[in-house]
Design a protein around this motif. Structure first.
Motif, PDB file in Angstrom:
ATOM      1  N   VAL A 110       0.831  -1.207   0.000  1.00  0.00           N
ATOM      2  CA  VAL A 110       0.000   0.000   0.000  1.00  0.00           C
ATOM      3  C   VAL A 110       0.870   1.263   0.000  1.00  0.00           C
ATOM      4  CG1 VAL A 110      -1.781   1.256   1.305  1.00  0.00           C
ATOM      5  CG2 VAL A 110      -1.886  -1.214   1.134  1.00  0.00           C
ATOM      6  N   GLU A 111       2.153   1.100   0.364  1.00  0.00           N
ATOM      7  CA  GLU A 111       3.103   2.218   0.436  1.00  0.00           C
ATOM      8  C   GLU A 111       2.652   3.252   1.465  1.00  0.00           C
ATOM      9  OE1 GLU A 111       4.937   3.132  -3.723  1.00  0.00           O
ATOM     10  OE2 GLU A 111       2.869   2.480  -4.083  1.00  0.00           O
ATOM     11  N   VAL A 112       2.326   2.752   2.634  1.00  0.00           N
ATOM     12  CA  VAL A 112       1.887   3.605   3.722  1.00  0.00           C
ATOM     13  C   VAL A 112       2.942   3.564   4.822  1.00  0.00           C
ATOM     14  CG1 VAL A 112       0.647   1.778   4.965  1.00  0.00           C
ATOM     15  CG2 VAL A 112      -0.140   4.133   5.151  1.00  0.00           C
ATOM     16  N   GLN A 113       3.012   4.616   5.627  1.00  0.00           N
ATOM     17  CA  GLN A 113       3.922   4.601   6.771  1.00  0.00           C
ATOM     18  C   GLN A 113       3.526   3.451   7.700  1.00  0.00           C
ATOM     19  OE1 GLN A 113       5.120   8.771   8.296  1.00  0.00           O
ATOM     20  NE2 GLN A 113       3.025   9.030   7.592  1.00  0.00           N
ATOM     21  N   PHE A 114       4.530   2.793   8.259  1.00  0.00           N
ATOM     22  CA  PHE A 114       4.243   1.602   9.062  1.00  0.00           C
ATOM     23  C   PHE A 114       5.184   1.547  10.261  1.00  0.00           C
ATOM     24  CE2 PHE A 114       4.805  -2.908  10.124  1.00  0.00           C
ATOM     25  CZ  PHE A 114       3.485  -3.323  10.230  1.00  0.00           C
ATOM     26  N   LEU A 115       4.602   1.346  11.433  1.00  0.00           N
ATOM     27  CA  LEU A 115       5.382   1.159  12.658  1.00  0.00           C
ATOM     28  C   LEU A 115       4.854  -0.066  13.386  1.00  0.00           C
ATOM     29  CD1 LEU A 115       5.721   4.764  14.192  1.00  0.00           C
ATOM     30  CD2 LEU A 115       7.507   3.425  13.072  1.00  0.00           C
TER      31      LEU A 115
ATOM     32  N   PHE B 130       5.857   5.051  21.990  1.00  0.00           N
ATOM     33  CA  PHE B 130       5.567   4.554  20.637  1.00  0.00           C
ATOM     34  C   PHE B 130       4.436   5.363  20.000  1.00  0.00           C
ATOM     35  CE2 PHE B 130       3.004   1.665  17.969  1.00  0.00           C
ATOM     36  CZ  PHE B 130       3.949   1.289  17.022  1.00  0.00           C
ATOM     37  N   MET B 131       3.390   5.644  20.770  1.00  0.00           N
ATOM     38  CA  MET B 131       2.255   6.406  20.250  1.00  0.00           C
ATOM     39  C   MET B 131       2.638   7.856  19.968  1.00  0.00           C
ATOM     40  SD  MET B 131      -0.227   4.436  19.696  1.00  0.00           S
ATOM     41  CE  MET B 131      -1.253   5.814  19.207  1.00  0.00           C
ATOM     42  N   ASN B 132       3.491   8.426  20.791  1.00  0.00           N
ATOM     43  CA  ASN B 132       3.932   9.808  20.550  1.00  0.00           C
ATOM     44  C   ASN B 132       4.719   9.911  19.244  1.00  0.00           C
ATOM     45  OD1 ASN B 132       2.745  10.727  22.909  1.00  0.00           O
ATOM     46  ND2 ASN B 132       4.599  10.488  24.135  1.00  0.00           N
ATOM     47  N   ASP B 133       5.583   8.927  18.994  1.00  0.00           N
ATOM     48  CA  ASP B 133       6.332   8.908  17.728  1.00  0.00           C
ATOM     49  C   ASP B 133       5.380   8.755  16.545  1.00  0.00           C
ATOM     50  OD1 ASP B 133       8.656   9.120  19.159  1.00  0.00           O
ATOM     51  OD2 ASP B 133       9.141   6.972  19.084  1.00  0.00           O
ATOM     52  N   ALA B 134       4.381   7.895  16.716  1.00  0.00           N
ATOM     53  CA  ALA B 134       3.418   7.665  15.635  1.00  0.00           C
ATOM     54  C   ALA B 134       2.600   8.920  15.348  1.00  0.00           C
ATOM     55  CB  ALA B 134       2.499   6.503  16.002  1.00  0.00           C
ATOM     56  N   SER B 135       2.233   9.648  16.391  1.00  0.00           N
ATOM     57  CA  SER B 135       1.426  10.860  16.213  1.00  0.00           C
ATOM     58  C   SER B 135       2.186  11.915  15.414  1.00  0.00           C
ATOM     59  CB  SER B 135       1.024  11.424  17.580  1.00  0.00           C
ATOM     60  OG  SER B 135       0.189  10.511  18.262  1.00  0.00           O
ATOM     61  N   LYS B 136       3.487  12.018  15.642  1.00  0.00           N
ATOM     62  CA  LYS B 136       4.297  12.976  14.877  1.00  0.00           C
ATOM     63  C   LYS B 136       4.340  12.588  13.403  1.00  0.00           C
ATOM     64  CE  LYS B 136       7.272  14.098  18.825  1.00  0.00           C
ATOM     65  NZ  LYS B 136       8.634  13.971  19.410  1.00  0.00           N
ATOM     66  N   LYS B 137       4.491  11.297  13.137  1.00  0.00           N
ATOM     67  CA  LYS B 137       4.555  10.839  11.749  1.00  0.00           C
ATOM     68  C   LYS B 137       3.195  10.921  11.069  1.00  0.00           C
ATOM     69  CE  LYS B 137       8.582   7.870  12.289  1.00  0.00           C
ATOM     70  NZ  LYS B 137       9.215   6.567  12.033  1.00  0.00           N
ATOM     71  N   ALA B 138       2.121  10.839  11.862  1.00  0.00           N
ATOM     72  CA  ALA B 138       0.771  10.915  11.297  1.00  0.00           C
ATOM     73  C   ALA B 138       0.479  12.288  10.705  1.00  0.00           C
ATOM     74  CB  ALA B 138      -0.261  10.567  12.367  1.00  0.00           C
TER      75      ALA B 138
ATOM     76  N   GLU C 104      -1.315   9.147   6.303  1.00  0.00           N
ATOM     77  CA  GLU C 104      -1.812   7.931   6.953  1.00  0.00           C
ATOM     78  C   GLU C 104      -0.663   7.050   7.428  1.00  0.00           C
ATOM     79  OE1 GLU C 104      -4.346   3.978   5.611  1.00  0.00           O
ATOM     80  OE2 GLU C 104      -4.933   5.930   4.780  1.00  0.00           O
ATOM     81  N   ILE C 105      -0.833   6.467   8.609  1.00  0.00           N
ATOM     82  CA  ILE C 105       0.184   5.578   9.166  1.00  0.00           C
ATOM     83  C   ILE C 105      -0.500   4.366   9.783  1.00  0.00           C
ATOM     84  CG2 ILE C 105       0.231   6.894  11.344  1.00  0.00           C
ATOM     85  CD1 ILE C 105       3.196   6.084  11.592  1.00  0.00           C
TER      86      ILE C 105
ATOM     87  N   LEU D 292      -7.903  12.210  22.354  1.00  0.00           N
ATOM     88  CA  LEU D 292      -8.091  11.572  21.055  1.00  0.00           C
ATOM     89  C   LEU D 292      -6.771  11.533  20.292  1.00  0.00           C
ATOM     90  CD1 LEU D 292     -11.497  13.071  19.855  1.00  0.00           C
ATOM     91  CD2 LEU D 292     -11.022  10.664  20.314  1.00  0.00           C
ATOM     92  N   ILE D 293      -6.539  10.431  19.591  1.00  0.00           N
ATOM     93  CA  ILE D 293      -5.313  10.315  18.803  1.00  0.00           C
ATOM     94  C   ILE D 293      -5.555  10.856  17.397  1.00  0.00           C
ATOM     95  CG2 ILE D 293      -4.500   8.334  20.120  1.00  0.00           C
ATOM     96  CD1 ILE D 293      -5.427   6.577  17.783  1.00  0.00           C
ATOM     97  N   HIS D 294      -4.498  10.963  16.626  1.00  0.00           N
ATOM     98  CA  HIS D 294      -4.564  11.566  15.292  1.00  0.00           C
ATOM     99  C   HIS D 294      -5.450  10.724  14.367  1.00  0.00           C
ATOM    100  CE1 HIS D 294      -3.298  13.496  11.574  1.00  0.00           C
ATOM    101  NE2 HIS D 294      -2.657  14.410  12.300  1.00  0.00           N
ATOM    102  N   PRO D 295      -6.305  11.367  13.562  1.00  0.00           N
ATOM    103  CA  PRO D 295      -7.217  10.611  12.680  1.00  0.00           C
ATOM    104  C   PRO D 295      -6.513   9.826  11.581  1.00  0.00           C
ATOM    105  CG  PRO D 295      -7.355  12.982  12.247  1.00  0.00           C
ATOM    106  CD  PRO D 295      -6.554  12.822  13.492  1.00  0.00           C
ATOM    107  N   ASN D 296      -5.244  10.131  11.297  1.00  0.00           N
ATOM    108  CA  ASN D 296      -4.523   9.402  10.246  1.00  0.00           C
ATOM    109  C   ASN D 296      -3.980   8.056  10.713  1.00  0.00           C
ATOM    110  OD1 ASN D 296      -4.909  11.260   8.213  1.00  0.00           O
ATOM    111  ND2 ASN D 296      -3.021  12.386   8.638  1.00  0.00           N
ATOM    112  N   ILE D 297      -4.154   7.750  11.985  1.00  0.00           N
ATOM    113  CA  ILE D 297      -3.619   6.499  12.533  1.00  0.00           C
ATOM    114  C   ILE D 297      -4.614   5.366  12.306  1.00  0.00           C
ATOM    115  CG2 ILE D 297      -3.004   5.301  14.671  1.00  0.00           C
ATOM    116  CD1 ILE D 297      -1.799   7.899  15.690  1.00  0.00           C
ATOM    117  N   ARG D 298      -4.106   4.237  11.793  1.00  0.00           N
ATOM    118  CA  ARG D 298      -4.897   3.016  11.636  1.00  0.00           C
ATOM    119  C   ARG D 298      -4.273   1.933  12.516  1.00  0.00           C
ATOM    120  NH1 ARG D 298      -7.130   6.557   9.604  1.00  0.00           N
ATOM    121  NH2 ARG D 298      -7.929   6.802   7.474  1.00  0.00           N
ATOM    122  N   PHE D 299      -5.124   1.158  13.172  1.00  0.00           N
ATOM    123  CA  PHE D 299      -4.632   0.155  14.114  1.00  0.00           C
ATOM    124  C   PHE D 299      -4.743  -1.261  13.553  1.00  0.00           C
ATOM    125  CE2 PHE D 299      -5.551   3.463  17.364  1.00  0.00           C
ATOM    126  CZ  PHE D 299      -4.276   3.527  17.901  1.00  0.00           C
TER     127      PHE D 299
END
Length: 729
Positions: free
Chosen positions: A336-341, A357-365, A369-370, A399-406
């Motif tokens: 999909v070529e999406v950011q992935f952690l 881990f979530m703080n790092d993800a929020s910055k990248k979001a 989309e991540i 609330l976390i960033h809307p670009n985050i997918r779990f």
């Protein structure tokens, strides 16, 4: 105690601070929510709950909040359901986000009635959570928005291309079926875990878990590379509706008379890769992807996961170890070529690591989309925090960033159906007996995320055989042969028969393939240990056949504790080899293993009076092969079974260029880092041992290669009490 003081006295205090309920003329109402648990254990654990008024909330569709935003998933889905209900879906167009878009939202009552009719149907008794409705609506709405925006699927175009008058209705009904399947499959998986957590050993069985491939629904999937086109995914092409066939046929450029439905079960890996690119990728640039055994089975699984990701529905994949959960999600993210952690969870993970881990993800979001992947989620002690993240998208109340997918992977909470082989493990600790009854050392998933679980299931025989064929062809190339495919498939079947269905996985196949390459290269380039000695002998068995036998001996034969089972295994493998004109019977199979063991032990300088017994020979060969191929090894045995002696011999003889034997001089130096485990061992202590090993590994070079080996001896780790030596790399 805090709640008791606050509710009865209206005041609470510590040694420093004091707080009280506000003193107002109007009464202050306090509402306490208690999560619903199996047989209401949590509610009953609060004695004070019996003394106050409480209201047990039950399921009622009338409590469903309906958004009045016209572009919300609820309104998108219900507008289509409304037209379908009025038999106008084939004559009227529904548009969103255009100047001609519909403007008046449907009423809450209308939406509730439509959902009751098209979603509940036969599932009304099983539905007890609004999350099931959320899954159904979000997945359906995402597909319908793509349908609405497609120029190909307008009512007028369909009339020109297709003779039938109910094509739009057929497509929408198909999308409804797929969306219902997403939600109802979660319901069945949730019920299955609840059965396991309350059942005794006799009732806990693998076959009650719902499998992904139980679904026979056709999946009409809107392509990412060409959004106006669709692909149809299915397990049985005989069940594809004629209208869908006509639609797919109309997309073909060229002679339509030569077109036929794809058979995903017989398609080549390259053809499946192209199909996956259409589904998942938006760009057309060439990707550098790792080797992956792509089949029709995991293509459909990827499509189902992608449907959820598009609709922002969390994906929790539950399945046995080694069935391909993690590798599938990782490969799909790359496609999909999406950011992935990814965060690998275990019992020693603390809350700070998850928050960081979530703080790092929020910055990248912020950049788009991540995808966040929590592996082995139900081994972690902070399931409450993770459940809030996944189900409510909240971290510590924010609330976390809307670009985050779990995305998450977990092993099932399941009881053993057979007694565990003790293989010399006679000393048991009572506090660990309960966990030892579980197949995996995991915790039951909280109810709030059980709603999102989809059971990956166990590979079916035909799918496993297909995977083995692909893996052997890709990895072994010229070394591969149909005989080895059949040997691996039969070995998997044999271990499952004598142990448990989950006792082997594709990881064992991968290890066997790695060992074939190792033994073949070793036998081809190994100098004799003394003048005049020749090993292996030329002729039958060939070096390739020896490699097959030795790989199977390490992966399957050595794990059998009972000598009669070993004999039976050798006999069955010999029969397969003989059917391919490789005349290896049971005795020759054992002889090949023994010759390899003796070749290694004869190269070593052993202490005086060392007896080359079967245990020592087997331990030495298995340890050396696993160390050199970086395969983790659990060596289990009672005291006096030559475990420690074997590792001492390896450490003193495999010294790189300083070794006495010519062959050993070609091998890396083995550097042991021992760690004595006990019931008081912690994750931090074990991590420090591995850090030390990694640091020493940095000293390796082409001229002086080194392999750092962590030896965890007599370990008692994460409530798993075993007396053994462990090697990790």
């Amino acid at each position: 105690m805090f709640l008791f003081e606050l509710l009865t006295l209206g005041i609470v205090s510590t040694h420093v601070d004091m707080a009280c309920l506000p003193l107002l003329e109007t009464p202050t109402y306090i509402f306490i929510e208690i999560a619903s648990t199996t047989e209401q254990h949590l509610l009953n654990s609060f004695p004070m709950a019996r003394c106050i008024l409480f209201n047990h909330l039950s399921w009622n569709i009338k409590n469903l909040r309906v958004s009045q935003e016209i572009n919300s998933p609820m309104q998108v889905a219900c507008n289509y359901l409304n037209l379908l209900d009025r038999n106008e879906i084939d004559t009227k167009e529904i548009l969103f986000r255009t100047v001609k878009a519909i403007k008046d939202p449907l009423s809450a009552e209308c939406c509730q009635n439509l959902i009751t009719k098209y979603f509940f149907n036969k599932n009304a008794d099983d539905i007890s959570s609004f999350r099931f409705v959320e899954i159904f609506i979000n997945v359906l709405a995402d597909q319908l928005v793509r349908l609405s925006s497609s120029q190909f699927f307008t009512v007028d175009n369909l009339k020109l291309m297709v003779k039938e008058t109910n094509t739009s209705a057929s497509i929408v009904k198909t999308l409804i079926d797929v969306s219902k399947d997403f939600a109802t499959r979660s319901i069945k998986t949730k019920k299955a875990q609840l059965e396991y957590t309350t059942a005794d050993d006799e009732n806990a069985r693998l076959d009650t878990i719902i499998q992904w491939d139980d679904s026979n629904h056709l999946i009409v999937f809107f392509n990412s590379q060409i959004p106006d086109t669709v692909s149809a995914l299915y397990r049985d092409r005989k069940k594809v509706h004629d209208n869908v066939k006509i639609l797919l046929k109309s997309q073909i450029i060229g002679d339509p008379t030569k077109w036929e439905l794809d058979d995903y079960n017989s398609m080549s890996a390259n053809a499946l890769f192209v199909k996956l690119e259409y589904l998942a990728r938006k760009s057309t640039e060439k990707l550098e992807l790792p080797a992956y055994a792509l089949s029709g089975d995991n293509l459909i699984k990827m499509a189902l996961i992608l449907l959820r990701a598009r609709a922002n529905i969390p994906v929790i994949v539950c399945g046995d170890a080694g069935c391909g959960k993690t590798s599938l999600v990782v490969y799909l993210a790359m496609m999909v070529e999406v950011q992935f952690l990814a965060l690998n969870l275990h019992a020693g993970i603390d809350e700070e690591i998850i928050v960081r881990f979530m703080n790092d993800a929020s910055k990248k979001a912020e950049n788009g989309e991540i995808w966040l992947f929590f592996d082995e989620i139900n081994t972690c002690t902070h399931l409450g925090l993770l459940a809030d993240l996944i189900s409510r998208r909240m971290l510590h109340g924010k609330l976390i960033h809307p670009n985050i997918r779990f995305f998450s992977a977990c092993n099932p909470y399941r009881l053993r159906s057979k007694s565990q082989s003790e293989a010399g493990l006679t000393n048991k600790v009572k506090m660990y007996e309960e966990q030892s009854n579980l197949v995996y050392q995991v915790k039951p998933l909280p109810d709030q995320i059980l709603d999102y679980v989809w059971d990956y299931g166990v590979l079916r025989a035909k799918d496993e055989l297909k995977y083995i064929e692909i893996m052997v062809e890709k990895e072994l190339k010229k070394l591969g042969h149909p005989a080895f495919v059949e040997l691996l498939f039969a070995s998997q079947k044999f271990i499952r028969k004598v142990k448990e269905p989950y006792s082997v996985s594709l990881r064992d196949v991968k290890r066997a393939i790695t060992l074939v390459k190792f033994f073949y290269n070793s036998l081809e380039n190994r100098p004799p240990y003394k003048k005049g000695h020749k090993y292996p002998q030329s002729g039958n068995p060939t070096t390739t056949t020896r490699s097959y036998v030795l790989a199977l001996s390490l992966c399957y034969h050595s794990r059998l504790y009972d000598q009669n089972l070993r004999k039976q295994y050798r006999r069955e493998m010999g029969q397969i080899l003989q059917s391919y004109k490789a005349y290896i019977g049971e005795n020759m199979f054992a002889k090949i293993i023994r010759e390899e063991q003796e070749d290694y032990i004869n190269r070593m300088k052993c202490p005086p009076n060392t007896a080359n017994n079967e245990a020592l020979l087997e331990n030495v060969l298995v340890m050396i092969a696993c160390i050199l191929t970086r395969i983790p090894l659990f060596l289990i045995g009672a005291s006096g079974s030559s475990k420690s002696l074997a590792i001492r011999l390896i450490s003193s003889n495999l010294r790189g260029s300083d070794s006495n034997d010519k062959y050993f001089r070609k091998l890396p130096q083995i550097y042991l880092i021992p760690h004595q485990g006990s019931s008081s061992s912690t994750s931090d202590g074990i991590i420090k041992v591995f850090d030390k090993a990694n640091k020493y590994q940095e000293t390796t070079s082409n001229q002086y290669p080194v392999i750092s080996v962590v030896l965890l001896d007599n370990g008692n780790f994460h409530f798993l009490m075993i007396f053994c030596s462990l090697f990790f790399f």
